[in-house]
Design a protein around this motif. Structure first.
Motif, PDB file in Angstrom:
ATOM      1  N   VAL A  57       0.955  -0.839   0.553  1.00  0.00           N
ATOM      2  CA  VAL A  57      -0.204  -0.111  -0.325  1.00  0.00           C
ATOM      3  C   VAL A  57       1.008   1.246   0.218  1.00  0.00           C
ATOM      4  O   VAL A  57       0.662   2.269  -0.969  1.00  0.00           O
ATOM      5  CB  VAL A  57      -1.249  -0.396   0.997  1.00  0.00           C
ATOM      6  CG1 VAL A  57      -2.028   1.491   1.299  1.00  0.00           C
ATOM      7  CG2 VAL A  57      -1.573  -0.930   0.578  1.00  0.00           C
ATOM      8  N   LEU A  58       1.427   1.156   0.745  1.00  0.00           N
ATOM      9  CA  LEU A  58       2.862   2.154   1.053  1.00  0.00           C
ATOM     10  C   LEU A  58       3.752   2.842  -0.320  1.00  0.00           C
ATOM     11  O   LEU A  58       3.844   3.874  -0.524  1.00  0.00           O
ATOM     12  CB  LEU A  58       3.593   2.604   2.610  1.00  0.00           C
ATOM     13  CG  LEU A  58       2.571   2.469   3.976  1.00  0.00           C
ATOM     14  CD1 LEU A  58       3.839   2.455   5.254  1.00  0.00           C
ATOM     15  CD2 LEU A  58       2.021   3.619   3.422  1.00  0.00           C
ATOM     16  N   SER A  59       4.107   1.350  -0.995  1.00  0.00           N
ATOM     17  CA  SER A  59       4.947   1.791  -1.838  1.00  0.00           C
ATOM     18  C   SER A  59       3.904   2.527  -3.153  1.00  0.00           C
ATOM     19  O   SER A  59       4.111   3.402  -4.318  1.00  0.00           O
ATOM     20  CB  SER A  59       5.559  -0.143  -2.202  1.00  0.00           C
ATOM     21  OG  SER A  59       5.860   0.934  -3.864  1.00  0.00           O
ATOM     22  N   LYS A  60       3.073   2.417  -3.076  1.00  0.00           N
ATOM     23  CA  LYS A  60       1.771   2.094  -4.252  1.00  0.00           C
ATOM     24  C   LYS A  60       1.368   4.005  -3.830  1.00  0.00           C
ATOM     25  O   LYS A  60       1.294   4.855  -4.660  1.00  0.00           O
ATOM     26  CB  LYS A  60       0.337   1.747  -4.333  1.00  0.00           C
ATOM     27  CG  LYS A  60       0.829  -0.183  -4.922  1.00  0.00           C
ATOM     28  CD  LYS A  60      -0.628  -0.716  -5.309  1.00  0.00           C
ATOM     29  CE  LYS A  60      -0.665  -2.002  -6.269  1.00  0.00           C
ATOM     30  NZ  LYS A  60      -0.723  -0.943  -7.241  1.00  0.00           N
ATOM     31  N   VAL A  61       1.706   4.470  -2.666  1.00  0.00           N
ATOM     32  CA  VAL A  61       1.568   5.246  -2.289  1.00  0.00           C
ATOM     33  C   VAL A  61       1.917   6.814  -2.945  1.00  0.00           C
ATOM     34  O   VAL A  61       1.938   7.129  -3.223  1.00  0.00           O
ATOM     35  CB  VAL A  61       1.099   5.758  -0.745  1.00  0.00           C
ATOM     36  CG1 VAL A  61       0.669   6.930  -0.591  1.00  0.00           C
ATOM     37  CG2 VAL A  61      -0.614   5.182  -0.661  1.00  0.00           C
ATOM     38  N   THR A  62       2.985   6.019  -2.604  1.00  0.00           N
ATOM     39  CA  THR A  62       4.560   6.746  -3.492  1.00  0.00           C
ATOM     40  C   THR A  62       4.764   6.938  -4.599  1.00  0.00           C
ATOM     41  O   THR A  62       6.661   6.786  -4.629  1.00  0.00           O
ATOM     42  CB  THR A  62       5.416   6.655  -2.448  1.00  0.00           C
ATOM     43  OG1 THR A  62       5.970   5.530  -2.532  1.00  0.00           O
ATOM     44  CG2 THR A  62       5.193   7.783  -0.832  1.00  0.00           C
TER      45      THR A  62
END
Length: 498
Positions: A57-62
């Protein structure tokens, strides 16, 4: 529905419904939160798998900021030395729950956060040119750092090496994911409470309502109130219990009514016996006083007085014997002595006895036997004789003809022999005929002394005949006469197998 079935359904319901509802609500919430994440953070193709994995999720967010930063560096690496430019980039990253960190050579020239944990991040930063260091999915730094970094290596115009890092703290889940898990927990709790409440009400209505009804019924029975009805509402164990309780109530009511009737009959019997004993006792007392006072002053008068006393004593003895027999019948203690009896021989002897007795009373007697000599029955000779004599005495009691006639007929009627006792008395009214075999029933309510009786003679007859496996009934015409019928089953020898 049986209670066991209810419990099975309750178990399946409380197991499956929460699972189904939670799954359904979880899917709905996940879709909502995925849509919210994509809209808030500008990401695409977010799936449930990625949503459940905080690193993905955090990878996709950034992802988007990573591409933008990569483009800036490609256009002009010197931008990484412009504090104003770096601050703008960092502002955007803050919205994505991340910050910017820039390295020039071996020196960190920009840190986009004032967190004290950046020192652990700086210590573990990958070196220039490390494998997969610039992968867009990022690199996880464990230990005290606990961050996801995305590294972009470049060179300043001076030829000095530099790196830009997008750092995302892995200790905190983005609010939307956290909200999703909170919502899922709330949904599970609400579904469990709602399911338990519905099942509780269902089982309560199915169990407590019939229990309340049975409680009221038990209270009424305890208070002696049996004039009510218990209607089962279902075909389960409690419904069956209601039915059993209703059967018990009916039996108790029948028993209470029988007891009332029995007490009434006993009082009537005592009254009847007292009334009928009073007449002979009064006569005996009167004639005894006559003897004591010397009224019977001749041998003829003395003989008359003594005979009268004797006859009245016999009447009393008959009444007492009848009462004793009634008591035995009522408690099923008649001492039967069954034997194989020849019909012809038995009723011929019985007819001879009746002939002598009736002749002394100036009653014409006829005997007619239509049964083959080999016909036999299994009976108690003494009790069948009692039946015949009770019927005859009853006929004589209500005889009103100047020339009384009684006929005895014995017939063969298939598997039974039929005995008929006919008289030419005053007959029985049609309204009274169905009741003549009931205990204490009397067609003559006046109870004058000439007829007397306890009113149980024919009920004794019926009981004896039925105990022999037979049946008794009567036909009558007023002012013409009455015929009593009873049947006894023939005795049939079973041939032995050779």
């Amino acid at each position: 529905m049986k209670i066991r079935t209810r419990l099975v359904i309750a178990f399946l319901t409380i197991t499956l419904i929460p699972i189904i509802l939670t799954t359904t609500m979880g899917i709905v919430l996940c879709r909502h939160q995925i849509s919210s994440i994509e809209k808030t953070y500008g990401v695409t193709d977010t799936t449930w798998e990625s949503l459940s994995n905080s690193m993905q999720v955090l990878s996709k967010v950034t992802e988007k900021p990573y591409e933008e930063l990569k483009k800036i560096i490609a256009e002009d690496p010197e931008e990484m030395g412009d504090a104003t430019r770096l601050e703008k980039v960092n502002k955007k990253l803050e919205k994505k729950k991340a910050y910017l960190l820039v390295r020039k050579g071996s020196t960190i020239v920009y840190i986009g956060t004032d967190s004290g944990e950046t020192k652990y991040v700086i210590r573990q930063l990958p070196k220039y040119g490390e494998a997969d260091a610039d992968a867009k999915n990022g690199l996880y730094l464990g230990g005290n750092a606990q961050v996801l970094i995305k590294q972009i290596d470049f060179k300043y115009r001076s030829g000095e090496k530099g790196s830009a890092f997008i750092v995302t703290d892995m200790k905190n889940v983005i609010p939307e994911v956290e909200e999703l898990f909170v919502d899922l927990i709330c949904v599970v709790v609400i579904v469990l409470i709602a399911t338990a409440f519905i099942l509780l009400m269902w089982i309560y209505r199915g169990i407590m309502r019939p229990l309340s009804k049975m409680k009221r019924a038990a209270y009424n029975i305890k208070e002696g109130n049996l004039d009510f009805e218990i209607k089962p509402e279902s075909d389960d164990e409690l419904g069956q219990l209601c039915s059993d309780l209703e059967d018990m109530r009916k039996r108790l009511k029948d028993s209470a009514e029988e007891k009332i009737q029995f007490d009434k009959e006993n009082k009537e019997l005592i009254s009847n016996i007292s009334h009928d004993l009073k007449t002979p006792v009064t006569a005996i007392k009167g004639y005894a006083e006559g003897i004591m006072d010397g009224v019977a002053d001749t041998p003829e008068k003395m003989d008359k007085y003594i005979r009268t006393i004797y006859n009245k004593a016999n009447e009393m003895n008959t009444l007492i014997n009848e009462l004793t027999l009634y008591s035995k019948i009522d408690t099923n203690r008649i001492p039967y002595n069954f034997n194989i009896i020849s019909v012809n021989d038995y009723f011929t002897d019985c007819a001879e006895d009746l002939s002598l007795e009736l002749e002394s009373k100036n009653v014409e007697f006829g005997y007619f036997n239509y049964v083959d000599p080999e016909v036999k029955v299994i009976a108690d000779a003494e009790q069948i004789k009692r039946v015949v004599h009770n019927i005859v005495n009853n006929s004589l009691k209500y005889m009103d003809k100047s020339k009384p006639i009684i006929n005895l007929r014995v017939k063969d009627v298939g598997d039974f022999i039929q005995v008929e006792l006919e008289d030419n008395g005053k007959g029985i009214a049609a309204k009274d005929l169905p009741n003549i075999f009931d205990r204490f029933y009397r067609t003559d309510a006046s109870r004058n002394s000439s007829k007397g009786g306890s009113g149980i003679g024919l009920s004794i007859v019926k009981k004896i005949v039925e105990e022999h496996g037979g049946k008794i009934w009567a036909t009558s015409r007023e002012d013409t006469g009455t015929t009593m019928y009873f049947v006894l089953r023939k005795y049939q020898e079973v041939p032995l197998n050779e």
